[in-house]
Design a protein around this motif. Structure first.
Motif, PDB file in Angstrom:
ATOM      1  N   GLU A  25      49.778  36.418  32.210  1.00  0.00           N
ATOM      2  CA  GLU A  25      49.954  37.797  31.721  1.00  0.00           C
ATOM      3  C   GLU A  25      50.277  38.763  32.855  1.00  0.00           C
ATOM      4  O   GLU A  25      51.117  39.657  32.705  1.00  0.00           O
ATOM      5  N   ALA A  26      49.587  38.589  33.975  1.00  0.00           N
ATOM      6  CA  ALA A  26      49.814  39.491  35.119  1.00  0.00           C
ATOM      7  C   ALA A  26      51.228  39.306  35.660  1.00  0.00           C
ATOM      8  O   ALA A  26      51.917  40.273  36.003  1.00  0.00           O
ATOM      9  N   ARG A  27      51.647  38.047  35.706  1.00  0.00           N
ATOM     10  CA  ARG A  27      52.997  37.747  36.195  1.00  0.00           C
ATOM     11  C   ARG A  27      54.025  38.420  35.288  1.00  0.00           C
ATOM     12  O   ARG A  27      54.955  39.073  35.744  1.00  0.00           O
ATOM     13  N   LYS A  28      53.806  38.274  33.997  1.00  0.00           N
ATOM     14  CA  LYS A  28      54.737  38.865  33.029  1.00  0.00           C
ATOM     15  C   LYS A  28      54.766  40.390  33.175  1.00  0.00           C
ATOM     16  O   LYS A  28      55.820  41.026  33.067  1.00  0.00           O
ATOM     17  N   ALA A  29      53.592  40.976  33.438  1.00  0.00           N
ATOM     18  CA  ALA A  29      53.509  42.437  33.555  1.00  0.00           C
ATOM     19  C   ALA A  29      54.005  42.921  34.917  1.00  0.00           C
ATOM     20  O   ALA A  29      54.173  44.121  35.138  1.00  0.00           O
ATOM     21  N   GLY A  30      54.189  41.993  35.861  1.00  0.00           N
ATOM     22  CA  GLY A  30      54.662  42.372  37.203  1.00  0.00           C
ATOM     23  C   GLY A  30      53.615  43.128  38.011  1.00  0.00           C
ATOM     24  O   GLY A  30      53.944  44.006  38.812  1.00  0.00           O
ATOM     25  N   ILE A  31      52.339  42.783  37.806  1.00  0.00           N
ATOM     26  CA  ILE A  31      51.286  43.469  38.573  1.00  0.00           C
ATOM     27  C   ILE A  31      50.566  42.482  39.487  1.00  0.00           C
ATOM     28  O   ILE A  31      50.621  41.274  39.292  1.00  0.00           O
ATOM     29  N   ARG A  32      49.864  43.027  40.506  1.00  0.00           N
ATOM     30  CA  ARG A  32      49.153  42.187  41.462  1.00  0.00           C
ATOM     31  C   ARG A  32      47.776  41.803  40.912  1.00  0.00           C
ATOM     32  O   ARG A  32      47.223  42.510  40.075  1.00  0.00           O
ATOM     33  N   VAL A  33      47.259  40.698  41.414  1.00  0.00           N
ATOM     34  CA  VAL A  33      45.958  40.206  40.947  1.00  0.00           C
ATOM     35  C   VAL A  33      44.960  40.199  42.107  1.00  0.00           C
ATOM     36  O   VAL A  33      45.179  39.546  43.130  1.00  0.00           O
ATOM     37  N   ILE A  34      43.896  40.967  41.920  1.00  0.00           N
ATOM     38  CA  ILE A  34      42.766  40.949  42.867  1.00  0.00           C
ATOM     39  C   ILE A  34      41.686  40.107  42.196  1.00  0.00           C
ATOM     40  O   ILE A  34      41.328  40.355  41.044  1.00  0.00           O
ATOM     41  N   GLU A  35      41.180  39.102  42.897  1.00  0.00           N
ATOM     42  CA  GLU A  35      40.067  38.317  42.352  1.00  0.00           C
ATOM     43  C   GLU A  35      38.781  38.744  43.059  1.00  0.00           C
ATOM     44  O   GLU A  35      38.659  38.557  44.276  1.00  0.00           O
ATOM     45  N   ASP A  36      37.862  39.322  42.319  1.00  0.00           N
ATOM     46  CA  ASP A  36      36.565  39.678  42.888  1.00  0.00           C
ATOM     47  C   ASP A  36      35.616  38.496  42.677  1.00  0.00           C
ATOM     48  O   ASP A  36      35.163  38.227  41.558  1.00  0.00           O
ATOM     49  N   CYS A  37      35.330  37.805  43.778  1.00  0.00           N
ATOM     50  CA  CYS A  37      34.526  36.571  43.718  1.00  0.00           C
ATOM     51  C   CYS A  37      33.117  36.810  44.270  1.00  0.00           C
ATOM     52  O   CYS A  37      32.454  35.857  44.693  1.00  0.00           O
ATOM     53  N   ALA A  38      32.689  38.078  44.292  1.00  0.00           N
ATOM     54  CA  ALA A  38      31.388  38.400  44.899  1.00  0.00           C
ATOM     55  C   ALA A  38      30.265  37.538  44.322  1.00  0.00           C
ATOM     56  O   ALA A  38      29.350  37.144  45.043  1.00  0.00           O
ATOM     57  N   GLU A  39      30.349  37.269  43.025  1.00  0.00           N
ATOM     58  CA  GLU A  39      29.262  36.535  42.371  1.00  0.00           C
ATOM     59  C   GLU A  39      29.605  35.052  42.181  1.00  0.00           C
ATOM     60  O   GLU A  39      28.857  34.328  41.528  1.00  0.00           O
ATOM     61  N   SER A  40      30.719  34.626  42.747  1.00  0.00           N
ATOM     62  CA  SER A  40      31.169  33.253  42.473  1.00  0.00           C
ATOM     63  C   SER A  40      31.820  32.552  43.664  1.00  0.00           C
ATOM     64  O   SER A  40      32.804  31.828  43.489  1.00  0.00           O
ATOM     65  N   PRO A  41      31.297  32.721  44.887  1.00  0.00           N
ATOM     66  CA  PRO A  41      31.965  32.057  46.003  1.00  0.00           C
ATOM     67  C   PRO A  41      31.948  30.538  45.822  1.00  0.00           C
ATOM     68  O   PRO A  41      30.924  29.978  45.429  1.00  0.00           O
ATOM     69  N   LYS A  50      48.556  47.742  29.965  1.00  0.00           N
ATOM     70  CA  LYS A  50      49.570  47.970  31.009  1.00  0.00           C
ATOM     71  C   LYS A  50      50.400  49.214  30.699  1.00  0.00           C
ATOM     72  O   LYS A  50      50.824  49.430  29.576  1.00  0.00           O
ATOM     73  N   THR A  51      50.601  50.044  31.725  1.00  0.00           N
ATOM     74  CA  THR A  51      51.529  51.176  31.623  1.00  0.00           C
ATOM     75  C   THR A  51      52.489  51.065  32.814  1.00  0.00           C
ATOM     76  O   THR A  51      52.347  50.172  33.659  1.00  0.00           O
ATOM     77  N   SER A  52      53.389  52.039  32.916  1.00  0.00           N
ATOM     78  CA  SER A  52      54.324  51.997  34.045  1.00  0.00           C
ATOM     79  C   SER A  52      53.591  52.262  35.373  1.00  0.00           C
ATOM     80  O   SER A  52      54.129  52.021  36.444  1.00  0.00           O
ATOM     81  N   ARG A  53      52.363  52.760  35.296  1.00  0.00           N
ATOM     82  CA  ARG A  53      51.621  53.061  36.533  1.00  0.00           C
ATOM     83  C   ARG A  53      50.679  51.914  36.951  1.00  0.00           C
ATOM     84  O   ARG A  53      50.082  51.971  38.019  1.00  0.00           O
ATOM     85  N   THR A  54      50.546  50.895  36.110  1.00  0.00           N
ATOM     86  CA  THR A  54      49.604  49.815  36.448  1.00  0.00           C
ATOM     87  C   THR A  54      50.125  49.022  37.645  1.00  0.00           C
ATOM     88  O   THR A  54      51.234  48.491  37.610  1.00  0.00           O
TER      89      THR A  54
END
Ligand SMILES: Cc1ncc(COP(=O)(O)O)c(C=O)c1O
Length: 422
Positions: free
Chosen positions: A167-183, A142-146
């Protein structure tokens, strides 16, 4: 470390016919035919209008509604591919030049290229024994640009989401879930795609559910829905979508990733069969796992929620790459499919990364790096990932596999284990 010995001369084995791999495409049948014929008979291939302006076609809309209901999200938006879905997701989140997105180094091409096409910088992360993003990587990278992390639920198994979400919540970043292989895959009671800010899917031909090409984006936030709609339809928010979410954000230059009614018809039939595909593959996988038992010198893929995966591929780790190659060749000779089926390689080894080009030189997020490959884009920066991907075997399971095929796979793994490691 075990010594690699040549296969011993072993008692003869009755070879079982090699089962044909394949998922959703293999089960295409009457349901798809009926829905496609319905679209053709009406001669209404475009989702937003047909012969009667007051009564637009409803295949894509029905697909979206049923998809959102199954995945447990408020909104779903049908698009033309899994790659388009990723670009729509990134666009909806407003990610662009100057932003960084954390992406597992080992993931499909589009996970990297979609970020580059938005002008943002893909920052590569290690995977762990789940074959998905390793917990700890968000904090490390994580950086200030993430702005976001792209979690890829690789080949039917959900990533270790509790740790990653925290971890993402703590870092304050958004979460994209790529489920292409796991619908349809479940993680501790929730479907993948519904846990982060936005989820994406692919309906490409080899996927668990398919419409030849196609994709989906899901989310709960109405602003993300509106931005996704605009991103996939040249900035527009048509009446149909405005009735779902009253427009509240300005238009912007989107692309054109609208799904046709024909694709939607096939995808809808496939969606209604998705849990059956999953149940079938899981039951065969169960036979393979139970039949193999614990074998000295062989490690298994870590599955954070063993009740929820889709069972489409069994992964074995051997102790060395040489042993993995020998083991794989021997299994193949015994008619056990164990080729890699995903075409996934590490981004840092692929031409689009080595060349660090975007469609225009000035659009490349790598332009400011003085040296190339820079730290973070070299093989030696990923010891953990490299240590895993050189010594695994993947045994696909498809809808035409029977439980007896599963028993045979397990017996052959045990046999080859005896030959090479016994
Ligand atoms: C993890 C992942 N993301 C995205 C995609 C892109 O999907 P599509 O081929 O539909 O563009 C794929 C396709 O293989 C994939 O495996």
């Amino acid at each position: 470390m075990s010594a690699v010995s040549e296969p011993a001369v072993s008692p003869s084995v009755t070879l079982r016919a090699r089962p044909r791999p394949g998922l959703g495409a293999v089960w295409i049948g009457r349901e798809e035919e009926e829905l496609v014929m319905d679209v053709l008979k009406r001669k209404e291939l475009f989702r937003y209008y047909g012969r009667d302006p007051k009564n637009p076609p409803a295949m894509a809309a029905t697909l979206e509604n049923e998809f959102a209901a199954m995945m447990g999200t408020k909104y779903a938006l049908a698009v033309t591919s899994g790659t388009a879905a990723l670009e729509v997701a990134l666009g909806a989140l407003g990610i662009g030049p100057g932003d960084e997105v954390i992406v597992p180094a080992w993931s499909w091409i589009s996970c990297f290229t979609a970020v580059v096409r938005m002008g943002a910088l893909p920052v590569l992360a290690e995977i762990d024994e789940t074959f998905c993003l390793a917990p700890g990587e968000i904090a490390r990278l994580k950086t200030s640009r993430t702005k976001a992390v792209m979690v890829v639920h690789y080949q039917g198994v959900a990533a270790d989401m509790d740790a990653i979400l925290a971890e993402a919540r703590k870092a304050g970043i958004r979460v994209i879930e790529d489920c292409a292989e796991s619908p349809g895959v479940i993680y501790r009671g929730r479907r993948v795609g519904s846990m982060g800010d936005i989820g994406t899917y692919s309906f490409q031909y080899q996927k668990t559910m398919t419409s030849g090409e196609g994709g989906m984006v899901v989310m709960n936030d109405p602003v993300l829905y509106e931005r996704a709609v605009r991103m996939h339809d040249i900035g527009q928010m048509r009446v149909y979508h405005s009735q779902i979410v009253p427009p509240q954000v300005p238009s912007f230059s989107g692309s054109q990733f609208r799904m046709t009614e024909l694709s939607a018809a096939v995808a809808l039939a496939q969606l209604r069969r998705l849990d059956r595909v999953r149940a079938h593959c899981r039951s065969v996988q169960d036979r393979v796992r139970r039949g193999m038992g614990k074998l000295k010198g062989i490690g298994y893929r870590h599955i954070p929620d063993p009740e929820g995966d889709s069972g489409i591929e069994v992964y074995l780790y051997l102790e060395t790459s040489e042993l993995a190659a020998k083991f794989g060749a021997r299994l193949n000779a015994l008619n056990v499919n164990c080729e890699k089926t995903t075409g996934t390689y590490c981004h840092y080894g692929r031409e689009y990364c080595v060349q660090r080009q975007a469609s225009s030189p000035s659009a490349s997020p790598f332009a400011s790096f003085k040296e190339w490959p820079a730290k973070g884009y070299r093989k030696e920066d990923f010891p953990r990932t490299e240590g895993l991907i050189c010594r695994f075997l993947a045994m696909p399971i498809g809808v035409l596999y029977s439980e007896e095929d599963g028993d045979y796979m397990a017996a052959m793994v045990r046999r080859v284990h005896g030959e090479l490691l016994g």
